[in-house]
Design a protein around this motif. Structure first.
Motif, PDB file in Angstrom:
ATOM      1  N   ARG A 167       0.843  -1.204   0.000  1.00  0.00           N
ATOM      2  CA  ARG A 167       0.000   0.000   0.000  1.00  0.00           C
ATOM      3  C   ARG A 167       0.871   1.244   0.000  1.00  0.00           C
ATOM      4  O   ARG A 167       2.041   1.195   0.400  1.00  0.00           O
ATOM      5  CB  ARG A 167      -0.942   0.000   1.201  1.00  0.00           C
ATOM      6  CG  ARG A 167      -0.253  -0.236   2.532  1.00  0.00           C
ATOM      7  CD  ARG A 167      -1.259  -0.651   3.600  1.00  0.00           C
ATOM      8  NE  ARG A 167      -0.627  -1.232   4.765  1.00  0.00           N
ATOM      9  CZ  ARG A 167      -0.616  -0.675   5.975  1.00  0.00           C
ATOM     10  NH1 ARG A 167      -1.189   0.481   6.163  1.00  0.00           N
ATOM     11  NH2 ARG A 167      -0.033  -1.283   6.981  1.00  0.00           N
ATOM     12  N   PRO A 168       0.318   2.371  -0.442  1.00  0.00           N
ATOM     13  CA  PRO A 168       1.113   3.601  -0.498  1.00  0.00           C
ATOM     14  C   PRO A 168       1.595   4.037   0.882  1.00  0.00           C
ATOM     15  O   PRO A 168       0.868   3.922   1.873  1.00  0.00           O
ATOM     16  CB  PRO A 168       0.138   4.629  -1.081  1.00  0.00           C
ATOM     17  CG  PRO A 168      -0.909   3.831  -1.767  1.00  0.00           C
ATOM     18  CD  PRO A 168      -1.044   2.572  -0.980  1.00  0.00           C
ATOM     19  N   ALA A 169       2.809   4.518   0.933  1.00  0.00           N
ATOM     20  CA  ALA A 169       3.390   5.024   2.175  1.00  0.00           C
ATOM     21  C   ALA A 169       4.074   6.358   1.872  1.00  0.00           C
ATOM     22  O   ALA A 169       4.720   6.513   0.836  1.00  0.00           O
ATOM     23  CB  ALA A 169       4.406   4.038   2.744  1.00  0.00           C
ATOM     24  N   ALA A 170       3.909   7.301   2.772  1.00  0.00           N
ATOM     25  CA  ALA A 170       4.621   8.572   2.649  1.00  0.00           C
ATOM     26  C   ALA A 170       6.007   8.403   3.253  1.00  0.00           C
ATOM     27  O   ALA A 170       6.152   7.891   4.360  1.00  0.00           O
ATOM     28  CB  ALA A 170       3.859   9.681   3.372  1.00  0.00           C
ATOM     29  N   ALA A 171       7.015   8.808   2.520  1.00  0.00           N
ATOM     30  CA  ALA A 171       8.387   8.768   3.027  1.00  0.00           C
ATOM     31  C   ALA A 171       8.885  10.201   3.162  1.00  0.00           C
ATOM     32  O   ALA A 171       9.077  10.891   2.158  1.00  0.00           O
ATOM     33  CB  ALA A 171       9.286   7.971   2.094  1.00  0.00           C
ATOM     34  N   LEU A 172       9.036  10.641   4.399  1.00  0.00           N
ATOM     35  CA  LEU A 172       9.589  11.966   4.678  1.00  0.00           C
ATOM     36  C   LEU A 172      11.087  11.817   4.894  1.00  0.00           C
ATOM     37  O   LEU A 172      11.515  10.965   5.683  1.00  0.00           O
ATOM     38  CB  LEU A 172       8.928  12.571   5.916  1.00  0.00           C
ATOM     39  CG  LEU A 172       7.411  12.787   5.810  1.00  0.00           C
ATOM     40  CD1 LEU A 172       6.834  13.183   7.164  1.00  0.00           C
ATOM     41  CD2 LEU A 172       7.089  13.850   4.765  1.00  0.00           C
ATOM     42  N   VAL A 173      11.862  12.609   4.207  1.00  0.00           N
ATOM     43  CA  VAL A 173      13.313  12.441   4.216  1.00  0.00           C
ATOM     44  C   VAL A 173      13.957  13.593   4.986  1.00  0.00           C
ATOM     45  O   VAL A 173      13.652  14.777   4.742  1.00  0.00           O
ATOM     46  CB  VAL A 173      13.869  12.384   2.785  1.00  0.00           C
ATOM     47  CG1 VAL A 173      15.382  12.146   2.806  1.00  0.00           C
ATOM     48  CG2 VAL A 173      13.167  11.289   1.985  1.00  0.00           C
ATOM     49  N   TYR A 174      14.845  13.225   5.919  1.00  0.00           N
ATOM     50  CA  TYR A 174      15.560  14.208   6.736  1.00  0.00           C
ATOM     51  C   TYR A 174      17.064  14.002   6.552  1.00  0.00           C
ATOM     52  O   TYR A 174      17.535  12.872   6.383  1.00  0.00           O
ATOM     53  CB  TYR A 174      15.190  14.043   8.213  1.00  0.00           C
ATOM     54  CG  TYR A 174      13.737  14.343   8.503  1.00  0.00           C
ATOM     55  CD1 TYR A 174      13.334  15.630   8.846  1.00  0.00           C
ATOM     56  CD2 TYR A 174      12.774  13.351   8.414  1.00  0.00           C
ATOM     57  CE1 TYR A 174      12.007  15.923   9.105  1.00  0.00           C
ATOM     58  CE2 TYR A 174      11.430  13.630   8.661  1.00  0.00           C
ATOM     59  CZ  TYR A 174      11.058  14.908   9.004  1.00  0.00           C
ATOM     60  OH  TYR A 174       9.732  15.190   9.244  1.00  0.00           O
ATOM     61  N   SER A 175      17.801  15.086   6.611  1.00  0.00           N
ATOM     62  CA  SER A 175      19.266  15.003   6.494  1.00  0.00           C
ATOM     63  C   SER A 175      19.895  15.266   7.853  1.00  0.00           C
ATOM     64  O   SER A 175      19.351  15.997   8.683  1.00  0.00           O
ATOM     65  CB  SER A 175      19.783  16.010   5.461  1.00  0.00           C
ATOM     66  OG  SER A 175      19.484  17.338   5.855  1.00  0.00           O
ATOM     67  N   HIS A 176      21.049  14.626   8.049  1.00  0.00           N
ATOM     68  CA  HIS A 176      21.807  14.831   9.282  1.00  0.00           C
ATOM     69  C   HIS A 176      23.278  14.651   8.916  1.00  0.00           C
ATOM     70  O   HIS A 176      23.788  13.529   8.845  1.00  0.00           O
ATOM     71  CB  HIS A 176      21.400  13.807  10.345  1.00  0.00           C
ATOM     72  CG  HIS A 176      22.097  14.000  11.664  1.00  0.00           C
ATOM     73  ND1 HIS A 176      21.873  15.084  12.486  1.00  0.00           N
ATOM     74  CD2 HIS A 176      23.037  13.225  12.298  1.00  0.00           C
ATOM     75  CE1 HIS A 176      22.613  14.971  13.567  1.00  0.00           C
ATOM     76  NE2 HIS A 176      23.342  13.868  13.476  1.00  0.00           N
ATOM     77  N   GLY A 177      23.935  15.767   8.652  1.00  0.00           N
ATOM     78  CA  GLY A 177      25.298  15.684   8.129  1.00  0.00           C
ATOM     79  C   GLY A 177      25.261  15.032   6.755  1.00  0.00           C
ATOM     80  O   GLY A 177      24.535  15.469   5.862  1.00  0.00           O
TER      81      GLY A 177
END
Length: 237
Positions: A167-177
């Motif tokens: 099923r569809p999933a939202a992927a929120l992307v965060y950066s850390h270095g």
């Protein structure tokens, strides 16, 4: 046709269960949607691998009759009847519910690793949560709680549409270095709220929790103590 509408139809098309009009509409959408193209390719590869490697067996003559005889109900005492039902229910919970949770964690880790290997972590590149959140409208079937955690050292980099548990999933992307973290969000399907818990799969840390009708899975290779603090912060919003 939206992504949320197309997702369940992809598998039906592979099984030959769609009418011609639906097939044309689905293919028109998939041809112009990178996320649905990846989903369709993944299912097609799985289907092809199953047909190629799984062996088929024809049951011997009389097998069906013997099977039916072996599963005929037997008399049990009334005292043990209730116990049997309870044990069967408990077994169903163990066999059906628990593997689903583990599978979702494994799928989230695999999706995280795949996004890094294919250099396709982002469908929408933006640090503004008011840009990322509306981008998911009509794609996942729920309001995506996109938030920026730049103050904690994890600025929002953007998001993409992915697929977990078919099923569809939202992927929120965060950066850390130099690191990227994925926060996967899926519908909880009525599951109760749960506090963050940690899994470690293939060297990746995965923190999962449930809140407000949504399931969250935070995946990355950042130091465990730092990810623990971030997961606690995210779950507390």
């Amino acid at each position: 046709m939206t992504c949320a509408e197309a997702t369940p139809l992809v598998e039906l098309e592979l099984d030959g269960e769609l009418d011609a009009r639906s097939v044309l509409e689905l293919r028109a959408h998939v041809s112009g949607c990178p996320s649905c193209t990846r989903h369709a390719a993944s299912l097609r590869a799985l289907s092809d691998a199953a047909r190629e490697h799984l062996r088929r067996f024809e049951p011997p003559p009389g097998f069906e009759a013997r099977l039916l005889r072996s599963v005929r109900p037997r008399r049990v005492s009334r005292a043990w009847g209730g116990v049997g039902v309870a044990l069967a229910a408990a077994a169903a919970v163990v066999l059906v519910v628990m593997p689903r949770r583990d599978t979702l964690v494994d799928e989230a880790v695999a999706a995280h690793a795949r996004s890094l290997q294919l250099d396709h972590a982002l469908d929408v590149k933006a640090s503004d949560q008011h840009v990322v959140k509306p981008w998911f409208e009509g794609k996942v079937g729920f309001a995506v709680p996109a938030r920026d955690y730049a103050a904690e050292g994890y600025p929002l980099a953007g998001g993409r549409l992915d697929y977990l548990d078919g099923r569809p999933a939202a992927a929120l992307v965060y950066s850390h270095g130099k690191h990227l973290l994925n926060l996967f969000v899926v519908d909880a399907h009525g599951e109760r709220d749960a506090v963050p818990r940690r899994d470690n799969v293939r060297g990746f840390n995965c923190w999962r929790w449930t809140s407000g009708g949504l399931r969250y899975l935070l995946v990355g290779d950042v130091d465990d103590a730092q990810m623990s603090a971030l997961a606690t912060r995210m779950a507390g919003n």
